[in-house]
Design a protein around this motif. Structure first.
Motif, PDB file in Angstrom:
ATOM      1  N   VAL A 281      -7.879  10.563   2.086  1.00 32.57           N
ATOM      2  CA  VAL A 281      -6.747  11.072   1.520  1.00 32.57           C
ATOM      3  C   VAL A 281      -6.143  10.560   0.065  1.00 32.57           C
ATOM      4  CG1 VAL A 281      -5.675  12.102   3.558  1.00 32.57           C
ATOM      5  CG2 VAL A 281      -4.859   9.920   2.869  1.00 32.57           C
ATOM      6  N   ALA A 282      -6.593   9.303  -0.070  1.00 34.91           N
ATOM      7  CA  ALA A 282      -6.154   8.860  -1.599  1.00 34.91           C
ATOM      8  C   ALA A 282      -7.106   7.789  -1.833  1.00 34.91           C
ATOM      9  CB  ALA A 282      -4.804   8.241  -1.322  1.00 34.91           C
ATOM     10  N   ASN A 283      -7.110   7.364  -3.117  1.00 37.91           N
ATOM     11  CA  ASN A 283      -7.655   6.124  -3.599  1.00 37.91           C
ATOM     12  C   ASN A 283      -6.790   5.568  -4.677  1.00 37.91           C
ATOM     13  OD1 ASN A 283      -8.843   4.319  -5.239  1.00 37.91           O
ATOM     14  ND2 ASN A 283     -11.004   5.481  -5.379  1.00 37.91           N
ATOM     15  N   VAL A 284      -6.128   4.488  -4.396  1.00 36.68           N
ATOM     16  CA  VAL A 284      -4.859   3.794  -5.012  1.00 36.68           C
ATOM     17  C   VAL A 284      -5.475   2.578  -5.737  1.00 36.68           C
ATOM     18  CG1 VAL A 284      -2.901   4.679  -3.743  1.00 36.68           C
ATOM     19  CG2 VAL A 284      -4.058   2.632  -3.004  1.00 36.68           C
ATOM     20  N   SER A 285      -6.943   2.360  -5.934  1.00 33.13           N
ATOM     21  CA  SER A 285      -7.340   1.229  -6.601  1.00 33.13           C
ATOM     22  C   SER A 285      -6.979   1.048  -7.983  1.00 33.13           C
ATOM     23  CB  SER A 285      -8.887   1.276  -6.722  1.00 33.13           C
ATOM     24  OG  SER A 285      -9.446   2.526  -7.570  1.00 33.13           O
ATOM     25  N   GLY A 286      -6.313   2.188  -8.766  1.00 33.08           N
ATOM     26  CA  GLY A 286      -5.811   1.759 -10.057  1.00 33.08           C
ATOM     27  C   GLY A 286      -4.689   1.110 -10.131  1.00 33.08           C
ATOM     28  N   ASN A 287      -3.885   0.915  -8.733  1.00 33.61           N
ATOM     29  CA  ASN A 287      -2.698  -0.071  -8.775  1.00 33.61           C
ATOM     30  C   ASN A 287      -2.997  -1.507  -8.546  1.00 33.61           C
ATOM     31  OD1 ASN A 287      -0.794   2.060  -8.927  1.00 33.61           O
ATOM     32  ND2 ASN A 287      -2.189   3.078  -7.242  1.00 33.61           N
ATOM     33  N   GLY A 288      -4.061  -1.972  -8.663  1.00 27.66           N
ATOM     34  CA  GLY A 288      -4.365  -3.379  -8.397  1.00 27.66           C
ATOM     35  C   GLY A 288      -4.721  -3.851  -6.977  1.00 27.66           C
TER      36      GLY A 288
ATOM     37  N   GLY B 200      -0.233  -2.711   1.487  1.00 24.85           N
ATOM     38  CA  GLY B 200       0.088  -3.972   0.619  1.00 24.85           C
ATOM     39  C   GLY B 200      -1.500  -3.953  -0.175  1.00 24.85           C
ATOM     40  N   LEU B 201      -1.189  -3.865  -1.584  1.00 25.50           N
ATOM     41  CA  LEU B 201      -2.276  -4.433  -2.238  1.00 25.50           C
ATOM     42  C   LEU B 201      -2.191  -5.422  -3.252  1.00 25.50           C
ATOM     43  CD1 LEU B 201      -2.913  -0.570  -3.639  1.00 25.50           C
ATOM     44  CD2 LEU B 201      -4.302  -1.839  -1.785  1.00 25.50           C
ATOM     45  N   VAL B 202      -2.205  -5.628  -4.416  1.00 22.08           N
ATOM     46  CA  VAL B 202      -1.539  -7.027  -5.042  1.00 22.08           C
ATOM     47  C   VAL B 202      -0.096  -6.247  -5.116  1.00 22.08           C
ATOM     48  CG1 VAL B 202      -1.395  -8.048  -7.230  1.00 22.08           C
ATOM     49  CG2 VAL B 202      -3.651  -7.517  -6.296  1.00 22.08           C
ATOM     50  N   PRO B 203       0.288  -5.002  -5.427  1.00 18.46           N
ATOM     51  CA  PRO B 203       1.674  -4.577  -5.522  1.00 18.46           C
ATOM     52  C   PRO B 203       1.823  -4.112  -4.037  1.00 18.46           C
ATOM     53  CG  PRO B 203       0.340  -3.062  -6.663  1.00 18.46           C
ATOM     54  CD  PRO B 203      -0.563  -4.163  -6.345  1.00 18.46           C
ATOM     55  N   LEU B 204       2.915  -3.821  -3.592  1.00 20.33           N
ATOM     56  CA  LEU B 204       3.459  -2.841  -2.344  1.00 20.33           C
ATOM     57  C   LEU B 204       3.528  -1.595  -2.873  1.00 20.33           C
ATOM     58  CD1 LEU B 204       4.106  -3.230   0.435  1.00 20.33           C
ATOM     59  CD2 LEU B 204       6.399  -3.873  -0.063  1.00 20.33           C
ATOM     60  N   MET B 205       2.980  -0.779  -2.154  1.00 18.47           N
ATOM     61  CA  MET B 205       2.936   0.724  -2.386  1.00 18.47           C
ATOM     62  C   MET B 205       3.569   1.400  -1.191  1.00 18.47           C
ATOM     63  SD  MET B 205       1.455   0.409  -5.323  1.00 18.47           S
ATOM     64  CE  MET B 205       0.850   2.274  -5.694  1.00 18.47           C
TER      65      MET B 205
ATOM     66  N   TRP C 295       1.032   7.761  -4.106  1.00 17.76           N
ATOM     67  CA  TRP C 295       1.436   6.342  -3.995  1.00 17.76           C
ATOM     68  C   TRP C 295       2.497   6.053  -5.044  1.00 17.76           C
ATOM     69  CZ3 TRP C 295       0.867   4.028   0.604  1.00 17.76           C
ATOM     70  CH2 TRP C 295       0.014   4.391   1.730  1.00 17.76           C
ATOM     71  N   THR C 296       3.441   5.147  -4.719  1.00 15.21           N
ATOM     72  CA  THR C 296       4.388   4.631  -5.947  1.00 15.21           C
ATOM     73  C   THR C 296       4.780   3.049  -5.440  1.00 15.21           C
ATOM     74  OG1 THR C 296       5.677   6.761  -5.870  1.00 15.21           O
ATOM     75  CG2 THR C 296       6.613   4.714  -6.721  1.00 15.21           C
ATOM     76  N   ASN C 297       4.374   2.273  -6.633  1.00 14.78           N
ATOM     77  CA  ASN C 297       4.680   0.767  -6.573  1.00 14.78           C
ATOM     78  C   ASN C 297       6.265   0.427  -6.293  1.00 14.78           C
ATOM     79  OD1 ASN C 297       5.013  -1.854  -7.032  1.00 14.78           O
ATOM     80  ND2 ASN C 297       3.645  -1.885  -8.790  1.00 14.78           N
ATOM     81  N   ILE C 298       6.391  -0.042  -5.440  1.00 13.47           N
ATOM     82  CA  ILE C 298       7.794  -0.281  -4.943  1.00 13.47           C
ATOM     83  C   ILE C 298       8.194  -1.839  -4.865  1.00 13.47           C
ATOM     84  CG2 ILE C 298       8.157   1.667  -3.516  1.00 13.47           C
ATOM     85  CD1 ILE C 298       7.899  -0.099  -0.998  1.00 13.47           C
ATOM     86  N   SER C 299       7.354  -2.799  -6.035  1.00 12.20           N
ATOM     87  CA  SER C 299       7.448  -3.963  -5.951  1.00 12.20           C
ATOM     88  C   SER C 299       7.581  -4.394  -7.542  1.00 12.20           C
ATOM     89  CB  SER C 299       6.416  -4.579  -5.114  1.00 12.20           C
ATOM     90  OG  SER C 299       5.190  -4.443  -5.716  1.00 12.20           O
TER      91      SER C 299
ATOM     92  N   ASP D 120      16.333  -1.688   2.817  1.00 12.62           N
ATOM     93  CA  ASP D 120      16.520  -0.299   2.435  1.00 12.62           C
ATOM     94  C   ASP D 120      15.182   0.422   2.000  1.00 12.62           C
ATOM     95  OD1 ASP D 120      15.759  -1.853  -0.049  1.00 12.62           O
ATOM     96  OD2 ASP D 120      17.654  -1.864  -0.793  1.00 12.62           O
ATOM     97  N   ALA D 121      14.167   0.341   2.914  1.00  5.28           N
ATOM     98  CA  ALA D 121      12.791   1.036   2.557  1.00  5.28           C
ATOM     99  C   ALA D 121      12.078   0.503   1.460  1.00  5.28           C
ATOM    100  CB  ALA D 121      13.128   2.514   2.875  1.00  5.28           C
ATOM    101  N   GLY D 122      12.209  -0.383   0.922  1.00  4.38           N
ATOM    102  CA  GLY D 122      11.499  -0.880  -0.163  1.00  4.38           C
ATOM    103  C   GLY D 122      12.082  -1.201  -1.393  1.00  4.38           C
ATOM    104  N   ALA D 123      13.465  -0.768  -1.467  1.00  4.91           N
ATOM    105  CA  ALA D 123      14.069  -0.671  -2.908  1.00  4.91           C
ATOM    106  C   ALA D 123      14.554  -2.153  -3.399  1.00  4.91           C
ATOM    107  CB  ALA D 123      15.407   0.362  -2.823  1.00  4.91           C
ATOM    108  N   SER D 124      14.795  -3.103  -2.439  1.00  4.99           N
ATOM    109  CA  SER D 124      14.951  -4.366  -2.752  1.00  4.99           C
ATOM    110  C   SER D 124      14.531  -5.409  -1.661  1.00  4.99           C
ATOM    111  CB  SER D 124      16.550  -4.729  -2.936  1.00  4.99           C
ATOM    112  OG  SER D 124      17.167  -4.346  -1.799  1.00  4.99           O
TER     113      SER D 124
END
Length: 189
Positions: free
Chosen positions: A86-93, A115-120, A129-133, A173-177
């Protein structure tokens, strides 16, 4: 024996603990009798070296989610009978076939974390996908990178636990902080 090789990950149906899923020899295998017998699927997850991680949601236990090497996200809507990318999120590290923990909300079939290098985070079943970190330690969304484990609390979908090279973290808070839970833990990085 239905497989030979490495077991990459496993999940237990959160509403029926007799139903188990595992990734073995690059295939999803299923047991509906507490592991007494296993049935292999037909889908093959890439190369033998590919790490595959999985999650199942209590919101719909027929939905299985997978994160595999090179940050590919896959999904099954029918308990693993069919699996599609359903997705390729490799551009996010990412770190090729290292890490890739994935977690699903227990009440919303469309909310996922990987969890990649960032948390998505995805709120549409894994297609976007959105980076939340942040890696800036003064930011409210700072969390150490390189994730090894993720868990959403079963009775509080806003509570997300993350394990990474920097220890144990929690978001209320679901990844906001995020808050570090490392007081008294000797972390090597």
């Amino acid at each position: 024996s239905i497989y030979a090789g490495k077991i990459y990950d496993m999940a237990v149906n959160p509403l029926d603990a007799s139903k188990w899923y595992a990734i073995a020899d690059r295939k999803l295998i299923r047991s509906y009798d507490d592991g007494a017998t296993w049935t292999p699927g037909t889908y093959t997850f890439g190369t033998p070296q590919a790490v595959i991680r999985m999650a199942v949601t209590a919101a719909d236990t027929s939905r299985l989610y997978f994160a595999r090497a090179n940050a590919l996200i896959l999904r099954s809507l029918n308990g693993g009978q069919t699996i599609t990318q359903v997705a390729n999120v490799s551009g996010n590290g990412h770190q090729s076939d290292y890490d890739k923990p994935i977690a699903a909300s227990p009440i919303d079939v469309n909310t996922l974390y990987v969890g990649l290098v960032p948390l998505m985070k995805s709120v549409n079943g894994g297609t976007a996908w959105t980076n939340i970190s942040s890696f800036v330690n003064t930011d409210v969304d700072y969390i150490h990178p390189d994730f090894h484990g993720l868990k959403v609390a079963p009775y509080n979908p806003d509570k997300l636990f993350a394990v990474n090279d920097g220890g144990i973290w929690v978001s209320y808070d679901a990844g906001a902080s995020y808050q570090s839970l490392n007081n008294g833990i000797n972390i090597s990085q």
